[in-house]
Design a protein around this motif. Structure first.
Motif, PDB file in Angstrom:
ATOM      1  N   ALA A  11      -1.947   5.718  13.963  1.00  0.00           N
ATOM      2  CA  ALA A  11      -1.958   5.333  11.914  1.00  0.00           C
ATOM      3  C   ALA A  11      -0.164   5.373  11.037  1.00  0.00           C
ATOM      4  O   ALA A  11      -0.018   4.999  10.608  1.00  0.00           O
ATOM      5  N   ALA A  12       0.559   6.439  11.192  1.00  0.00           N
ATOM      6  CA  ALA A  12       1.914   6.781  10.375  1.00  0.00           C
ATOM      7  C   ALA A  12       2.276   5.594  11.628  1.00  0.00           C
ATOM      8  O   ALA A  12       3.508   5.586  10.283  1.00  0.00           O
ATOM      9  N   HIS A  13       2.523   5.063  12.646  1.00  0.00           N
ATOM     10  CA  HIS A  13       3.707   4.157  12.955  1.00  0.00           C
ATOM     11  C   HIS A  13       3.047   2.910  11.969  1.00  0.00           C
ATOM     12  O   HIS A  13       3.875   1.927  11.035  1.00  0.00           O
ATOM     13  N   GLU A  14       1.460   2.808  11.753  1.00  0.00           N
ATOM     14  CA  GLU A  14       1.778   1.107  10.763  1.00  0.00           C
ATOM     15  C   GLU A  14       1.454   1.938   9.418  1.00  0.00           C
ATOM     16  O   GLU A  14       3.033   0.451   8.538  1.00  0.00           O
ATOM     17  N   VAL A  36       4.464   3.326   8.913  1.00  0.00           N
ATOM     18  CA  VAL A  36       6.495   3.167   8.733  1.00  0.00           C
ATOM     19  C   VAL A  36       5.807   2.109   8.717  1.00  0.00           C
ATOM     20  O   VAL A  36       6.754   0.538   7.920  1.00  0.00           O
ATOM     21  N   GLN A  37       5.573   1.414   9.489  1.00  0.00           N
ATOM     22  CA  GLN A  37       5.623  -0.348   9.105  1.00  0.00           C
ATOM     23  C   GLN A  37       5.710  -0.592   7.416  1.00  0.00           C
ATOM     24  O   GLN A  37       6.515  -1.716   7.274  1.00  0.00           O
ATOM     25  N   GLN A  38       4.540  -0.657   7.085  1.00  0.00           N
ATOM     26  CA  GLN A  38       4.704  -1.156   5.614  1.00  0.00           C
ATOM     27  C   GLN A  38       5.734  -0.346   4.660  1.00  0.00           C
ATOM     28  O   GLN A  38       7.146  -0.835   3.912  1.00  0.00           O
ATOM     29  N   GLN A  39       6.162   1.108   5.343  1.00  0.00           N
ATOM     30  CA  GLN A  39       7.280   1.349   4.130  1.00  0.00           C
ATOM     31  C   GLN A  39       8.592   0.682   4.628  1.00  0.00           C
ATOM     32  O   GLN A  39       9.462   0.256   3.666  1.00  0.00           O
ATOM     33  N   ALA A  40       8.927   0.803   5.584  1.00  0.00           N
ATOM     34  CA  ALA A  40      10.325  -0.251   6.089  1.00  0.00           C
ATOM     35  C   ALA A  40       9.672  -1.993   4.946  1.00  0.00           C
ATOM     36  O   ALA A  40      11.451  -2.389   5.156  1.00  0.00           O
ATOM     37  N   ALA A  41       9.216  -2.977   5.365  1.00  0.00           N
ATOM     38  CA  ALA A  41       8.851  -3.903   4.255  1.00  0.00           C
ATOM     39  C   ALA A  41       9.263  -3.365   3.422  1.00  0.00           C
ATOM     40  O   ALA A  41      10.013  -4.244   2.388  1.00  0.00           O
ATOM     41  N   LYS A  42       8.812  -1.931   2.398  1.00  0.00           N
ATOM     42  CA  LYS A  42       8.645  -1.850   1.448  1.00  0.00           C
ATOM     43  C   LYS A  42      10.606  -1.315   0.724  1.00  0.00           C
ATOM     44  O   LYS A  42      10.144  -1.830   0.195  1.00  0.00           O
ATOM     45  N   LEU A  43      11.248  -0.397   1.792  1.00  0.00           N
ATOM     46  CA  LEU A  43      12.251  -0.363   1.963  1.00  0.00           C
ATOM     47  C   LEU A  43      13.492  -2.090   1.932  1.00  0.00           C
ATOM     48  O   LEU A  43      14.366  -1.811   1.154  1.00  0.00           O
ATOM     49  N   GLN A  44      13.184  -2.938   2.864  1.00  0.00           N
ATOM     50  CA  GLN A  44      13.938  -4.061   2.786  1.00  0.00           C
ATOM     51  C   GLN A  44      13.817  -4.933   1.196  1.00  0.00           C
ATOM     52  O   GLN A  44      14.902  -4.910   1.390  1.00  0.00           O
ATOM     53  N   GLU A  45      12.831  -4.582   0.652  1.00  0.00           N
ATOM     54  CA  GLU A  45      12.766  -5.140  -0.663  1.00  0.00           C
ATOM     55  C   GLU A  45      13.370  -4.767  -1.472  1.00  0.00           C
ATOM     56  O   GLU A  45      14.261  -4.698  -2.885  1.00  0.00           O
ATOM     57  N   GLN A  46      13.205  -2.980  -0.911  1.00  0.00           N
ATOM     58  CA  GLN A  46      14.381  -1.787  -1.789  1.00  0.00           C
ATOM     59  C   GLN A  46      15.354  -2.764  -1.788  1.00  0.00           C
ATOM     60  O   GLN A  46      16.403  -2.040  -3.087  1.00  0.00           O
ATOM     61  N   THR A  47      15.954  -2.500  -0.970  1.00  0.00           N
ATOM     62  CA  THR A  47      17.570  -3.381  -0.173  1.00  0.00           C
ATOM     63  C   THR A  47      18.138  -3.955  -1.186  1.00  0.00           C
ATOM     64  O   THR A  47      19.105  -3.855  -1.502  1.00  0.00           O
ATOM     65  N   GLU A  48      16.891  -5.345  -1.471  1.00  0.00           N
ATOM     66  CA  GLU A  48      17.502  -6.291  -1.481  1.00  0.00           C
ATOM     67  C   GLU A  48      17.640  -6.059  -3.631  1.00  0.00           C
ATOM     68  O   GLU A  48      18.844  -6.626  -4.169  1.00  0.00           O
ATOM     69  N   GLN A  49      17.179  -5.047  -3.510  1.00  0.00           N
ATOM     70  CA  GLN A  49      17.204  -5.116  -4.999  1.00  0.00           C
ATOM     71  C   GLN A  49      18.368  -4.106  -5.567  1.00  0.00           C
ATOM     72  O   GLN A  49      19.524  -4.666  -6.240  1.00  0.00           O
ATOM     73  N   LEU A  50      18.531  -3.125  -4.235  1.00  0.00           N
ATOM     74  CA  LEU A  50      19.602  -2.063  -4.471  1.00  0.00           C
ATOM     75  C   LEU A  50      21.355  -2.781  -4.595  1.00  0.00           C
ATOM     76  O   LEU A  50      22.555  -3.015  -4.720  1.00  0.00           O
ATOM     77  N   ARG A  51      21.016  -4.180  -3.915  1.00  0.00           N
ATOM     78  CA  ARG A  51      22.529  -5.062  -3.099  1.00  0.00           C
ATOM     79  C   ARG A  51      22.148  -5.643  -4.807  1.00  0.00           C
ATOM     80  O   ARG A  51      23.448  -6.240  -4.625  1.00  0.00           O
ATOM     81  N   ASN A  52      21.527  -6.279  -5.274  1.00  0.00           N
ATOM     82  CA  ASN A  52      21.757  -7.081  -6.744  1.00  0.00           C
ATOM     83  C   ASN A  52      22.473  -6.272  -7.080  1.00  0.00           C
ATOM     84  O   ASN A  52      23.073  -6.637  -8.412  1.00  0.00           O
ATOM     85  N   TRP A  53      21.458  -5.014  -8.078  1.00  0.00           N
ATOM     86  CA  TRP A  53      22.291  -4.049  -8.888  1.00  0.00           C
ATOM     87  C   TRP A  53      23.410  -4.010  -8.328  1.00  0.00           C
ATOM     88  O   TRP A  53      25.034  -3.980  -9.334  1.00  0.00           O
ATOM     89  N   ASN A  54      24.439  -4.112  -7.055  1.00  0.00           N
ATOM     90  CA  ASN A  54      25.417  -3.196  -6.300  1.00  0.00           C
ATOM     91  C   ASN A  54      26.502  -4.658  -6.852  1.00  0.00           C
ATOM     92  O   ASN A  54      27.774  -4.519  -7.602  1.00  0.00           O
TER      93      ASN A  54
END
Length: 815
Positions: free
Chosen positions: A547-550, A552-570
């Motif tokens: 259950a935790a693996h699932e 983590v996968q959801q959190q990874a997708a969300k982290l990818q989205e936040q990384t893109e936002q951080l790239r725009n802010w940079n």
């Protein structure tokens, strides 16, 4: 023959050799440690005493050298008197100094522009050569400091240096004296240095300027020597050891001549300095050798006295080992060896007495060994069962069956403990029907034998249940025909897991070996229970991990989205940083000619660079300077004049910044301040006059302080108002913000007319500040550069109460 060989080997490899070696080693160790400590202490004391002596000599020589240079400087300063205003007078003074001071080889005079006008030596006199030395450090450093010392140089291995002294008066020129430094060797004579040591003086580059008779050659570069490199290095502590110019080890001490940067080095060869230590080591070696001989002799004599009784003991022990228990050892030494022989004899008697019972004991031990082997086989079988399966239903029956087999009991019960309900539950039984109902199936935690054993962590054995107190297990056991019980707790570091119960129909005590064996069975049962629980927990954790693996996968997708936002802010941040860097660059360019707060104001928004372009505007100009400053500088040392200017500028600078004026320039004691440019103020004239009054009061207090130091100075201010052309002047590397127009000339002329403590303003300025000041009219002033007399007023004081009333009225009008 064999006995003789054994005796020889005993002497060579046995106690004899060990005894002798131990005694010799102890003596040698004590002597060696004592000698080493004494040598080390003597070495430290000798080295410290020698180093301190060399350091005292170096410091004394350095002081004498510095005093001689200071005396030469004083004598050279005598020829720089301002009263010698002609070349002929100066030449006579130079000739007299050359006659009186033999170390001075040549003197020459430079005028205020750095050109040579006179050169006098013992052989010739030259005038009017007009050689340009304006960039020579002997001129530039002397003008800046008053006195300068040029680095030493060499001519035919003779060291020279020059001392330059500035003449009294403004821009009066410099006298340069060249000195022959050969006299320095007089301070390093053998009487002062000593027979064993030598000394020398080096300049900041490590070249020898002077030396004793045993020292290095003059002019030799010793900068590679470690002690010289440490001495000439800024901020580096001197080394107390190093190598001399011949590569030999030396002990060294150094002292500096601060005024010249020279280092005085006193050194002594290490071999000569440590000669007493070497002699002491020889004496210690001889003492150790004598001690070694004495210890060998004493050890040999003592060891030989031990051979006969020890040999008798060895032979007797050998016969006892062969089975001859009737043999007795005869030793009469009246010491521990005789006691040992007696013990051997008593032991032989006891062995002889007990030998007959040995076979019986062997048979008993053989039976015990067979029982132990059987127990080990049972334990091995239980261990394999525990290791082979995690299923308690397969493991616990094996434990119960083997427990009955090995203890010869009638029944074995295994209980599991439920911590949530605090109850013991029967999980396995052998010898009693497990499915039958009864009080023994579930036993609540309380005052019973299971709880007592689990609480103490120790087995409890009851030899006769009929005499025990009433409790659930006791009653059930008696009804079933059992009369003795052994309860072993199933516990580990994590808590109670249950109990192992052994029942016998016959009454009687349980043997300690049985109790210990049941402890081992209990440990096996604990291991099986704990493994089963661990397997259950691992299975549960595995499902949770999935259950935790699932998640983590959801959190990874969300982290990818936040990384893109951080790239725009940079990217956005990089653009903002680039813009701010451009603004900082503009501020740096403006600060080359404006006050920092003005430069930042101009650079804070686009379009303010135009304020620096040439334009015409009405401004108020304040000009001030010190009365009597020119004569003051002619009669005072340059350093004191610079101190007075620093105090004067610091006091004015604080007021200029407070009233937000623009400092146009410093010209010695003259200071010019602009108001209303480049930043505009509606009350620029009021600011200028109020600042001028406060300047007069502030500098007035300073002039009293200067008067106590013997300086007669006054302070005058001129203030004018009018139109001027404003803008930047200069070239790329040096820009200034300046005002051009008659108003600047007028403020300067009014300042010239002001007496000490006066603030003189034009009538137009007075008209702008009349409500706030006390003033008096001055006679019409005829000023240079102006065709008509100028009407002027003297500002006596500033009326604060009027200022407050007028400001309040202005505020009401704005409201």
């Amino acid at each position: 023959m064999a006995g003789a060989n054994d005796k020889t080997r005993f002497l060579r490899e046995g106690l004899f050799a060990k005894y002798v070696v131990s005694l010799v080693g102890l003596v040698v160790f004590v002597l060696a440690v004592n000698g080493a400590m004494e040598s080390w202490i003597s070495y430290r004391a000798t080295k410290t005493q020698l180093t301190d002596g060399l350091e005292d000599k170096a410091q004394a020589a350095a002081r004498r050298i510095e005093q001689s240079i200071s005396e030469l400087e004083r004598q050279i300063s005598w020829v720089t008197r301002a009263s010698q205003d002609t070349l002929e007078k100066r030449r006579a003074d130079y000739a007299q100094l050359l006659h009186q001071v033999s170390v001075v080889t040549q003197l020459f005079q430079l005028n205020g522009d750095g050109r040579e006008v006179l050169r006098v030596s013992r052989q010739s006199t030259t005038t009017g050569s007009n050689a340009d030395l304006s960039r020579d450090m002997r001129f530039t450093d002397t003008v800046a400091r008053g006195v300068s010392y040029a680095p030493a140089w060499f001519s035919d291995r003779t060291p020279f240096m020059s001392i330059s002294v500035a003449h009294s008066g403004f821009n009066a020129g410099v006298t340069v004296a060249e000195l022959d430094l050969s006299f320095l060797s007089e301070y390093l004579s053998d009487a002062q240095v000593g027979k064993a040591a030598f000394a020398y003086v080096v300049d900041p580059r490590g070249r020898v300027l002077a030396t004793s008779s045993k020292g290095p050659e003059i002019g030799k570069d010793l900068s590679k020597l470690p002690q010289v490199a440490a001495a000439v290095a800024p901020g580096h502590a001197p080394d107390n050891s190093g190598t001399d110019f011949n590569g030999h080890a030396v002990m060294s001490a150094a002292s500096t001549v601060p005024k010249l940067g020279w280092s005085v080095m006193f050194e002594q060869p290490t071999t000569q300095a440590l000669m007493p230590i070497r002699d002491q080591l020889v004496r210690i070696a001889l003492l150790i050798g004598m001690g070694l001989l004495v210890a060998i002799l004493a050890g040999t004599l003592l060891a030989r006295r031990m051979i006969i009784p020890i040999t008798a003991l060895r032979d007797g022990a050998h016969k006892l080992g062969e089975g001859d228990f009737s043999h007795r050892i005869e030793v009469h030494t009246a010491d521990e060896l005789e006691d040992l022989a007696g013990q051997f004899n008593r032991m032989a008697s006891q062995i002889q007495e007990t030998y007959s019972d040995l076979e019986t004991k062997v048979e008993e031990r053989t039976r015990d060994l067979a029982q132990s082997i059987n127990e080990l086989k049972v334990l091995e079988e239980v261990g394999r069962a525990v290791a082979a399966s995690l299923d308690l239903n397969a493991v616990l029956p094996t434990i119960a069956a083997r427990a009955i087999e090995i203890t010869h009991a009638d029944a074995v019960l295994i209980y599991g403990y439920d911590a949530q309900v605090r109850r013991f539950n029967l999980v396995e039984a052998n010898g009693i029907d497990k499915s039958a109902d009864g009080a023994h199936v579930t036993i609540d935690e309380g005052q019973d034998i299971l709880s007592d054993s689990a609480g103490s962590g120790e087995p409890i054995a009851i030899a006769d249940l009929d005499q025990a107190s009433e409790q659930p297990l006791r009653d059930v056991a008696i009804e079933a025909g059992f009369h003795s019980v052994l309860v072993v707790p199933l516990v580990d570091q994590q808590g109670t897991l249950g109990s192992l119960v052994v029942l016998r129909r016959a009454s009687g005590e349980f043997a300690p070996s049985i109790i210990g064996l049941m402890r081992t069975f209990a440990n096996q049962a604990v291991l099986a229970m704990r493994n089963a629980r661990l397997f259950t927990e691992v299975d549960h954790k595995g499902r949770e991990l999935a259950a935790a693996h699932e998640t983590v996968q959801q959190q990874a997708a969300k982290l990818q989205e936040q990384t893109e936002q951080l790239r725009n802010w940079n990217r956005s941040l990089e653009e903002r940083v680039e813009k701010q860097l451009g603004e900082i660059g503009r501020i740096k360019r403006l600060e080359r000619f404006l006050a920092p707060q003005v430069a930042q104001l101009i650079a804070s928004s686009d379009g303010h660079d135009a304020l620096l372009d040439s334009h015409r505007r009405e401004v108020t100009v304040v000009f001030c300077d010190l009365r009597g400053f020119t004569s003051f500088t002619e009669a005072t040392e340059p350093e004191e004049a610079m101190n007075v200017l620093r105090e004067y500028h610091a006091a004015l600078g604080e007021l200029i910044h407070r009233y937000e004026g623009t400092l146009d320039r410093f010209a010695g004691d003259g200071v010019m301040i602009l108001f209303n440019a480049p930043i505009q103020f509606a009350d620029h004239t009021k600011r200028a006059v109020k600042m001028a009054v406060e300047m007069r009061d502030t500098i007035g207090a300073l002039t009293e302080k200067w008067k106590n130091r013997g300086h007669s100075l006054g302070f005058g201010v001129g203030v004018a108002m009018g139109y001027a052309t404003l803008g930047q002047i200069g070239f790329e590397q040096r820009l200034e913000y300046a005002a051009i127009g008659s108003v600047t000339n007028l403020s300067s002329r009014l300042c010239d007319e002001a007496k000490a403590g006066q603030v003189v303003v034009s009538r137009r300025v007075y008209g702008m500040v009349e409500p706030w000041v006390e003033a008096r009219a001055l006679d019409d002033l005829v000023l240079k550069g102006f065709n008509h007399p100028v009407l002027a007023m003297e500002i006596l004081s500033w009326r604060e109460e009027v200022e407050n009333v007028v400001d309040a009225a202005a505020a009401r009008r704005r409201g």
